[in-house]
Enzyme design. Sequence first.
Site, PDB file in Angstrom:
ATOM      1  N   GLU A  61      -4.026   7.051  -4.887  1.00 15.21           N
ATOM      2  CA  GLU A  61      -4.357   6.484  -6.207  1.00 15.21           C
ATOM      3  C   GLU A  61      -5.692   7.021  -6.716  1.00 15.21           C
ATOM      4  O   GLU A  61      -6.594   7.221  -5.915  1.00 15.21           O
ATOM      5  CB  GLU A  61      -4.413   4.957  -6.102  1.00 15.21           C
ATOM      6  CG  GLU A  61      -3.057   4.378  -5.755  1.00 15.21           C
ATOM      7  CD  GLU A  61      -3.102   2.886  -5.451  1.00 15.21           C
ATOM      8  OE1 GLU A  61      -4.144   2.237  -5.688  1.00 15.21           O
ATOM      9  OE2 GLU A  61      -2.082   2.378  -4.969  1.00 15.21           O
ATOM     10  N   ARG A 108       0.864  -1.182   0.000  1.00 13.34           N
ATOM     11  CA  ARG A 108       0.000   0.000   0.000  1.00 13.34           C
ATOM     12  C   ARG A 108       0.899   1.229   0.000  1.00 13.34           C
ATOM     13  O   ARG A 108       1.933   1.251   0.686  1.00 13.34           O
ATOM     14  CB  ARG A 108      -0.878   0.038   1.257  1.00 13.34           C
ATOM     15  CG  ARG A 108      -2.069  -0.905   1.233  1.00 13.34           C
ATOM     16  CD  ARG A 108      -3.126  -0.492   0.219  1.00 13.34           C
ATOM     17  NE  ARG A 108      -4.276  -1.385   0.205  1.00 13.34           N
ATOM     18  CZ  ARG A 108      -4.422  -2.432  -0.618  1.00 13.34           C
ATOM     19  NH1 ARG A 108      -3.491  -2.719  -1.510  1.00 13.34           N
ATOM     20  NH2 ARG A 108      -5.506  -3.180  -0.565  1.00 13.34           N
ATOM     21  N   HIS A 135      -1.354  -0.162 -10.000  1.00 14.78           N
ATOM     22  CA  HIS A 135      -1.942  -1.102  -9.030  1.00 14.78           C
ATOM     23  C   HIS A 135      -2.513  -2.340  -9.749  1.00 14.78           C
ATOM     24  O   HIS A 135      -3.724  -2.585  -9.719  1.00 14.78           O
ATOM     25  CB  HIS A 135      -3.025  -0.404  -8.194  1.00 14.78           C
ATOM     26  CG  HIS A 135      -3.330  -1.120  -6.907  1.00 14.78           C
ATOM     27  ND1 HIS A 135      -3.677  -0.494  -5.750  1.00 14.78           N
ATOM     28  CD2 HIS A 135      -3.338  -2.441  -6.606  1.00 14.78           C
ATOM     29  CE1 HIS A 135      -3.903  -1.385  -4.795  1.00 14.78           C
ATOM     30  NE2 HIS A 135      -3.691  -2.592  -5.301  1.00 14.78           N
TER      31      HIS A 135
HETATM   32  C1  8YV Z   1      -6.919  -5.308  -5.698  1.00 20.78           C
HETATM   33  C2  8YV Z   1      -5.328  -5.335  -3.730  1.00 20.78           C
HETATM   34  O1  8YV Z   1      -6.543  -4.605  -6.840  1.00 20.78           O
HETATM   35  O2  8YV Z   1      -6.082  -7.346  -2.803  1.00 20.78           O
HETATM   36  C3  8YV Z   1      -5.666  -6.217  -2.602  1.00 20.78           C
HETATM   37  O3  8YV Z   1      -5.491  -5.780  -1.448  1.00 20.78           O
HETATM   38  O4  8YV Z   1      -4.775  -4.325  -3.563  1.00 20.78           O
HETATM   39  C4  8YV Z   1      -5.647  -5.764  -5.107  1.00 20.78           C
HETATM   40  O5  8YV Z   1      -5.604  -7.135  -5.229  1.00 20.78           O
HETATM   41  C5  8YV Z   1      -7.842  -4.451  -4.951  1.00 20.78           C
HETATM   42  O6  8YV Z   1      -8.170  -4.872  -3.682  1.00 20.78           O
HETATM   43  C6  8YV Z   1      -9.125  -4.327  -5.732  1.00 20.78           C
HETATM   44  O7  8YV Z   1      -9.744  -3.199  -5.388  1.00 20.78           O
END
Ligand code: 8YV
Length: 323
Positions: A264, A235, A282
């Site tokens: 983002e 993150r 991402h």
């Molecule tokens: C996804 C992510 O793009 O799983 C996560 O925590 O960051 C990614 O796999 C995201 O959650 C989808 O919104």
Amino acid sequence: MSTHGSVLQVGPLKPSLAQTLATDYAARTLPEAPADRAAFLARHGSEITAVVTSGRTGVDAALMAALPNLGAVVNFGVGYDTTDVDAAAQRGVAVSNTPDVLTDCVADTAVGLMIDTLRRFSAADRYVRAGRWPVDGNYPLTRQVSNTRVGIIGLGRIGTAIALRLSAFGCSIAYHNRNPVPDSPYRYAPSPVELARGVDVLVVAAAGGGGTQGLVGAEVLYALGSTGYLINIARGSVVDQDALVSALADGRLAGAGLDVFADEPRVPEELFASDNVVLLPHVASGTVQTRAAMEALTLRNLDAFLATGELVTPVPLPAPAST
Ligand code: 8YV
């Protein structure tokens, strides 16, 4: 069992998931515009028992308060830092995520991003496309990946999968976690600074949220040094982004590979012209196969909750503060 109107979609979701929620669960969608949202919540808030959201949006304390009969937040994605877990614990709301099914893809991305950043493949590709090879000659030499010393912040499922892959590259692996992982074959560093001091590449694989906010700050980047690289697939909040941008601008860091950012989809434009930085939007879990598996697990959690009140992959919630 009728679920009519009891499921709420919060924020955008994978189109096929949103479609299934609408057709098979008669899910409602939380309006975006504040006035519409307030009217919707006043009218339907008490009907909602389950929210389906993603790490991009989540459910904050104010929204939870407007959903008095909410029992579960079903999160598409492994990271759930946008959902207020303290408020959830306080209200007895369970939260699920989608662990394991995305581990391989995210670890693949971390390794790919590390190779791209150190070897500058994206920059070399731009060099070819710009017609520079015949004009300017051979591309400058880059940094070897195999046999580097790698530090991993967060040796969870994804951190461990990254360590396994990089071990096959002959890399030495050290890590920092809140606590040492029992029986881990990798060297433990008691702080991020101490980890950064002894490695060539620092890979951030820690969960986001309050506990890891700014964990990789100016001091850690300084310890990584002018020959060090930062890779972040976790993150943006885990890294002090301003400190990172200024370390890169001043040559106090050799390079960075980033799949995640503080705000983002905004990415600091200061980085756009730098060939020692690889910027991804991402995409770490973004394959057809993994997203389908995440979607299936999201629906399994929702189905289990609606049928039994239990989630399949609940996240641990903090103990509720006593009142
Ligand atoms: C996804 C992510 O793009 O799983 C996560 O925590 O960051 C990614 O796999 C995201 O959650 C989808 O919104």
